[in-house]
Design a protein around this motif. Structure first.
Motif: not given
Length: 190
Positions: A135-138, A157-163, A172-176, A181-186
């Motif tokens: 989830n980011h504007p681009q 929320k914070d889907f990739w934080r731990a990774d 490339p959007i919010c740094g380190y 967040s991530a939207s989940i699709y099925l």
């Protein structure tokens, strides 16, 4: 779509894998993928694949599809389940990454890669696909999910934080560390 564009499975050569991983990391975060990780996944014989979109010798785009099996589940699928989303207990095709080179964006490369990835998963006899949308504007991938029969399940929320902390990749959007967040699709019954 661009004339002369060829989309195919990677040839597995070191140089092509280096190009693909560099392109994936340019869009997903430096250090997100390694050549070792991607080559191990696509060579393990369990159905994972890497599609490359080539225009002459230029890599215009790349798609990484992973396979998650019950008993040997992908960490991404486990994270989605642990966040309260109900997914089938069966092999699941996981749409891990789609990145188009900046100079080829808005020319149909991404949508063509996306549609061909579904075809690749069908060839591997998967009937369920899961996609995580950063989830980011681009990010233009949301419409690809919705226009290709995926159902939106919700957001984590914070889907990739731990990774990002574990693997030291820089978003490339919010740094380190990554706070995106991530939207989940099925998509079922493909």
């Amino acid at each position: 779509m661009i004339d002369g564009l060829l989309i195919r499975n990677t040839d597995g050569s070191r140089s092509e894998l280096e190009q693909a991983v560099a392109l994936l990391n340019s869009g997903l975060g430096e250090g997100y993928y390694t050549i070792h990780q991607v080559s191990e996944e696509i060579l393990n014989g369990k159905g994972s694949f890497l599609l490359v979109a080539m225009l002459n010798t230029d890599m215009a785009g790349v798609f990484f599809g992973e396979v998650s099996h019950p008993g040997n589940e992908s960490a991404v699928i486990t994270k989605v389940r642990n966040s309260g989303f109900v997914l089938p207990i069966s092999p699941i095709g996981l749409m891990r990454g789609l990145v188009v080179s900046e100079k080829y964006r808005n020319a149909g490369v991404g949508s063509t890669l996306f549609k061909l990835s579904i075809t690749e998963f069908v060839k591997r006899d998967f009937h369920c696909l899961v996609g995580t949308l950063w989830n980011h504007p681009q990010n233009a991938v949301e419409l690809l999910f919705l226009n290709n029969g995926f159902a939106y399940l919700g957001t984590i929320k914070d889907f990739w934080r731990a990774d990002s902390i574990q693997y030291h990749f820089v978003c490339p959007i919010c740094g380190y560390p990554c706070k995106c967040s991530a939207s989940i699709y099925l998509k079922q019954n493909i």
